[in-house]
Design an enzyme around this catalytic site. Structure first.
Site, PDB file in Angstrom:
ATOM      1  N   GLN A   1      48.556  36.954  33.587  1.00 59.04           N
ATOM      2  CA  GLN A   1      47.120  37.629  33.405  1.00 59.04           C
ATOM      3  C   GLN A   1      46.124  36.595  33.905  1.00 59.04           C
ATOM      4  O   GLN A   1      45.921  35.406  33.538  1.00 59.04           O
ATOM      5  CB  GLN A   1      46.906  38.017  31.871  1.00 59.04           C
ATOM      6  CG  GLN A   1      45.722  38.594  31.497  1.00 59.04           C
ATOM      7  CD  GLN A   1      45.620  39.170  29.908  1.00 59.04           C
ATOM      8  OE1 GLN A   1      46.287  38.813  29.309  1.00 59.04           O
ATOM      9  NE2 GLN A   1      44.919  40.258  29.601  1.00 59.04           N
TER      10      GLN A   1
ATOM     11  N   HIS B   1      44.779  45.757  30.856  1.00 63.12           N
ATOM     12  CA  HIS B   1      44.803  46.656  31.848  1.00 63.12           C
ATOM     13  C   HIS B   1      46.183  47.047  32.354  1.00 63.12           C
ATOM     14  O   HIS B   1      47.190  45.998  31.979  1.00 63.12           O
ATOM     15  CB  HIS B   1      43.962  46.132  33.167  1.00 63.12           C
ATOM     16  CG  HIS B   1      44.256  44.894  33.832  1.00 63.12           C
ATOM     17  ND1 HIS B   1      43.752  43.812  33.224  1.00 63.12           N
ATOM     18  CD2 HIS B   1      45.011  44.373  34.588  1.00 63.12           C
ATOM     19  CE1 HIS B   1      44.294  42.596  33.441  1.00 63.12           C
ATOM     20  NE2 HIS B   1      45.239  43.192  34.479  1.00 63.12           N
TER      21      HIS B   1
HETATM   22  P1  5GP Z   1      46.130  40.351  35.982  1.00 60.50           P
HETATM   23  O1  5GP Z   1      46.837  39.300  36.672  1.00 60.50           O
HETATM   24  O2  5GP Z   1      45.170  40.075  34.936  1.00 60.50           O
HETATM   25  O3  5GP Z   1      47.277  41.322  35.189  1.00 60.50           O
HETATM   26  O4  5GP Z   1      45.573  41.468  37.144  1.00 60.50           O
HETATM   27  C1  5GP Z   1      44.158  41.408  37.333  1.00 60.50           C
HETATM   28  C2  5GP Z   1      44.044  42.432  38.575  1.00 60.50           C
HETATM   29  O5  5GP Z   1      42.981  42.460  38.919  1.00 60.50           O
HETATM   30  C3  5GP Z   1      44.733  41.614  39.725  1.00 60.50           C
HETATM   31  O6  5GP Z   1      45.601  42.460  40.571  1.00 60.50           O
HETATM   32  C4  5GP Z   1      43.517  41.571  40.861  1.00 60.50           C
HETATM   33  O7  5GP Z   1      43.980  41.738  42.244  1.00 60.50           O
HETATM   34  C5  5GP Z   1      42.653  42.531  40.139  1.00 60.50           C
HETATM   35  N1  5GP Z   1      41.147  42.338  40.531  1.00 60.50           N
HETATM   36  C6  5GP Z   1      40.761  40.856  40.173  1.00 60.50           C
HETATM   37  N2  5GP Z   1      39.263  41.155  40.112  1.00 60.50           N
HETATM   38  C7  5GP Z   1      38.991  42.500  40.529  1.00 60.50           C
HETATM   39  C8  5GP Z   1      37.747  43.213  40.959  1.00 60.50           C
HETATM   40  O8  5GP Z   1      36.666  42.531  40.833  1.00 60.50           O
HETATM   41  N3  5GP Z   1      38.044  44.350  41.381  1.00 60.50           N
HETATM   42  C9  5GP Z   1      39.133  45.077  41.213  1.00 60.50           C
HETATM   43  N4  5GP Z   1      39.410  46.398  41.754  1.00 60.50           N
HETATM   44  N5  5GP Z   1      40.360  44.409  41.016  1.00 60.50           N
HETATM   45  C10 5GP Z   1      40.198  43.004  40.599  1.00 60.50           C
END
Ligand code: 5GP
Ligand code: ZN
Length: 140
Positions: free
Chosen positions: A98, A104
């Site tokens: 994360q 999400h």
């Molecule tokens: P996590 O690793 O926290 O589960 O996923 C976060 C996701 O958010 C990642 O896949 C990353 O590419 C995406 N992400 C990070 N910053 C932004 C942003 O500013 N806009 C969008 N649309 N996605 C983002």
């Protein structure tokens, strides 16, 4: 988001939800939004996000569960226009990958390259490990 002291903690997803940051939105309802991941693992990688800021699943209120699941299922239905094969994933905590601490669901269409679990070596669980971890997880 605002913490108990009323201090604003920067959160990119709260900024997107509030319209302060851009995103390619593909779905919205009263409680949730979904938008394209900025760094997609595959074409059509979507993030489904509750509008209320919570870090993780276990911070949700029970009355919020069904709205979020409804949004996830609706996004899955749309992703099936791209591929019948997809992963639905939630990373909880740093070691789980994360990086954005606003809950999400990832919906990640799969095309011709196998998903993440296909490449992780796995061995069959032992009886003692099953008893031990089963004990830790049993009960409320
Ligand atoms: P996590 O690793 O926290 O589960 O996923 C976060 C996701 O958010 C990642 O896949 C990353 O590419 C995406 N992400 C990070 N910053 C932004 C942003 O500013 N806009 C969008 N649309 N996605 C983002
Ligand atoms: Zn947030």
């Amino acid at each position: 988001m605002d913490d108990e002291q009323g201090t604003r903690t920067p959160c990119i997803f709260c900024d997107i939800i509030a319209g302060r940051a851009p995103a390619h939105q593909v779905y919205a309802d009263g409680g949730c939004v979904a938008f394209l991941d900025l760094f997609p693992i595959t074409r059509g990688h979507v993030l489904v996000v509750p509008k209320r800021h919570v870090d993780r699943l276990t911070d949700l209120r029970p009355e919020e569960y069904s709205d979020l699941l409804r949004a996830v299922v609706e996004v899955c239905r749309r992703v099936e226009r791209l591929s019948p094969d997809y992963n639905v994933a939630v990373n909880q905590g740093r070691l789980a990958g994360q990086i954005v601490f606003h809950l999400h669901f990832h919906v990640i269409p799969r095309y011709d390259v196998p998903g993440p679990f296909a490449t992780t070596p796995r061995t069959r669980i032992t009886e003692s490990e099953a008893v031990s971890v089963g004990h830790a997880l049993a009960g409320p």
